[in-house]
Design a protein around this motif. Structure first.
Motif, PDB file in Angstrom:
ATOM      1  N   GLY A  55      69.159  44.100  55.466  1.00  0.00           N
ATOM      2  CA  GLY A  55      69.052  45.278  56.312  1.00  0.00           C
ATOM      3  C   GLY A  55      69.019  44.933  57.784  1.00  0.00           C
ATOM      4  O   GLY A  55      69.309  43.813  58.196  1.00  0.00           O
ATOM      5  N   THR A  56      68.627  45.914  58.572  1.00  0.00           N
ATOM      6  CA  THR A  56      68.605  45.762  60.028  1.00  0.00           C
ATOM      7  C   THR A  56      67.272  46.246  60.581  1.00  0.00           C
ATOM      8  O   THR A  56      66.802  47.330  60.228  1.00  0.00           O
ATOM      9  N   GLY A  57      66.709  45.445  61.475  1.00  0.00           N
ATOM     10  CA  GLY A  57      65.502  45.855  62.194  1.00  0.00           C
ATOM     11  C   GLY A  57      64.286  45.938  61.306  1.00  0.00           C
ATOM     12  O   GLY A  57      64.189  45.287  60.265  1.00  0.00           O
ATOM     13  N   ALA A  58      63.338  46.786  61.718  1.00  0.00           N
ATOM     14  CA  ALA A  58      62.076  46.944  60.988  1.00  0.00           C
ATOM     15  C   ALA A  58      62.285  47.821  59.752  1.00  0.00           C
ATOM     16  O   ALA A  58      63.240  48.592  59.667  1.00  0.00           O
ATOM     17  N   TYR A  59      61.366  47.689  58.815  1.00  0.00           N
ATOM     18  CA  TYR A  59      61.417  48.472  57.582  1.00  0.00           C
ATOM     19  C   TYR A  59      60.291  49.499  57.573  1.00  0.00           C
ATOM     20  O   TYR A  59      59.205  49.263  58.105  1.00  0.00           O
ATOM     21  N   SER A  60      60.558  50.622  56.933  1.00  0.00           N
ATOM     22  CA  SER A  60      59.494  51.579  56.624  1.00  0.00           C
ATOM     23  C   SER A  60      59.411  51.714  55.115  1.00  0.00           C
ATOM     24  O   SER A  60      60.398  51.478  54.394  1.00  0.00           O
ATOM     25  N   TYR A  61      58.211  52.081  54.611  1.00  0.00           N
ATOM     26  CA  TYR A  61      57.951  52.094  53.172  1.00  0.00           C
ATOM     27  C   TYR A  61      57.390  53.450  52.754  1.00  0.00           C
ATOM     28  O   TYR A  61      56.540  54.028  53.442  1.00  0.00           O
ATOM     29  N   ASN A  62      57.878  53.946  51.635  1.00  0.00           N
ATOM     30  CA  ASN A  62      57.371  55.202  51.086  1.00  0.00           C
ATOM     31  C   ASN A  62      57.132  55.004  49.591  1.00  0.00           C
ATOM     32  O   ASN A  62      58.081  54.913  48.808  1.00  0.00           O
ATOM     33  N   TRP A  63      55.836  54.941  49.199  1.00  0.00           N
ATOM     34  CA  TRP A  63      55.477  54.717  47.808  1.00  0.00           C
ATOM     35  C   TRP A  63      55.244  56.048  47.093  1.00  0.00           C
ATOM     36  O   TRP A  63      54.882  57.042  47.708  1.00  0.00           O
ATOM     37  N   SER A  64      55.391  56.005  45.773  1.00  0.00           N
ATOM     38  CA  SER A  64      55.201  57.219  44.970  1.00  0.00           C
ATOM     39  C   SER A  64      53.757  57.689  44.950  1.00  0.00           C
ATOM     40  O   SER A  64      53.485  58.835  44.582  1.00  0.00           O
ATOM     41  N   THR A 120      53.157  53.787  36.785  1.00  0.00           N
ATOM     42  CA  THR A 120      54.430  53.359  37.373  1.00  0.00           C
ATOM     43  C   THR A 120      54.425  53.679  38.864  1.00  0.00           C
ATOM     44  O   THR A 120      54.083  54.800  39.263  1.00  0.00           O
ATOM     45  N   TYR A 121      54.814  52.706  39.664  1.00  0.00           N
ATOM     46  CA  TYR A 121      54.807  52.861  41.119  1.00  0.00           C
ATOM     47  C   TYR A 121      56.210  52.554  41.650  1.00  0.00           C
ATOM     48  O   TYR A 121      56.801  51.524  41.321  1.00  0.00           O
ATOM     49  N   THR A 122      56.744  53.475  42.478  1.00  0.00           N
ATOM     50  CA  THR A 122      58.091  53.346  43.037  1.00  0.00           C
ATOM     51  C   THR A 122      58.002  53.301  44.553  1.00  0.00           C
ATOM     52  O   THR A 122      57.266  54.079  45.166  1.00  0.00           O
ATOM     53  N   VAL A 123      58.751  52.374  45.150  1.00  0.00           N
ATOM     54  CA  VAL A 123      58.800  52.270  46.603  1.00  0.00           C
ATOM     55  C   VAL A 123      60.233  52.507  47.071  1.00  0.00           C
ATOM     56  O   VAL A 123      61.191  52.064  46.432  1.00  0.00           O
TER      57      VAL A 123
END
Length: 267
Positions: free
Chosen positions: A57-66, A81-84
């Motif tokens: 990828g490019t640059g910084a990452y953001s995360y969104n978990w279930s 079950t956990y989804t990111v």
């Protein structure tokens, strides 16, 4: 993204055309993640976790978990079950999932292969420390006897012939099921509490001695004895009954407060 081959030529104001140049445009590596899980150590526990290693990828990452978390790694997880979903600065996304699982089903049988500590998970064949929902078996022939050195709990407790359970000092063991003693039970100055909403029993091929015994059972039948018990210091009936079934409760203490909570209907 995969590399892209681009052909470029230049046209000037006189419409003269240059030679053609081939250019390879390299994009960033594709987003990738590796999820690493740690399962809870007890049945019903919530100390599981998921960590991850992200690349591409490019640059910084953001995360969104279930579970609504927005951090790279997540902790304090129960089974499920956990989804990111990971998003980079270009808006490219990647989703991945993992399953957090509870430990294996009880009962837990004492192995004693690490040391003699009840609270060492690898001392049990189930791989976790027993709780109030898990039956416990203390067999014979283990490398170490079983020692309760801090407040502990189990559902039913069975000490098999040749098995050895010791409660160190004044520590506490809560029993939410039945207690069967066919081996050695060393109580020291401990407190054993019978807690439950269903009938509980004390049985075995030997009489069992307790130093301090508390009974808090809300069922109609309470704590039922199938073997004599001896109380060395204190017997307190917080709630419920003690059904003797022609066996005896022998109080060894001479303290004035050594027995309390009883009336003519308690036995």
């Amino acid at each position: 993204l995969s590399p892209i081959n681009v052909s470029v030529w230049i046209i000037d104001s006189n419409t003269c055309i240059s030679d053609t140049f081939d250019i390879v445009v390299n994009g960033p590596d594709m987003l990738a993640t590796t999820l690493n899980i740690t399962n809870p150590t007890t049945v019903g526990g919530n100390n599981g976790s998921i960590t991850q290693t992200v690349s591409g990828g490019t640059g910084a990452y953001s995360y969104n978990w279930s579970n609504t978390a927005n951090t790279k790694d997540i902790t304090a997880l129960a089974a499920g079950t956990y989804t990111v979903t990971i998003t980079d600065d270009n808006g490219c996304t990647l989703s991945d999932s993992e399953i957090i699982e509870e430990p294996s089903v009880c009962p837990c049988t004492w192995l004693g292969v690490i040391n003699n500590d009840w609270n060492t998970p690898d001392n049990w064949d189930c791989g976790f420390i027993p709780t109030d929902t898990c039956d416990v078996i203390i067999p014979s022939g283990t490398p170490s006897f079983c020692r309760v050195s801090s407040a502990s709990a189990c559902k039913s407790l069975t000490i098999q012939n040749g098995g050895n359970l010791r409660i160190a000092d004044s520590n506490q063991l809560d029993i939410y099921g039945n207690f069967t003693n066919n081996g050695t039970f060393v109580y020291n100055s401990s407190l054993v509490r019978f807690l439950g909403s269903n009938e509980q029993t004390v049985s075995g091929n030997v009489a069992t001695s307790f130093y301090r015994l508390h009974v808090n059972n809300t069922s109609e039948t309470g704590l039922s004895l199938n073997k004599n018990i001896l109380i060395q210091n204190e017997l307190i009936l917080i709630d419920g009954y003690i059904i003797t079934n022609n066996d005896t409760v022998k109080i060894m203490t001479n303290q004035s407060n050594g027995i309390s909570g009883f009336n003519e209907n308690s036995f």
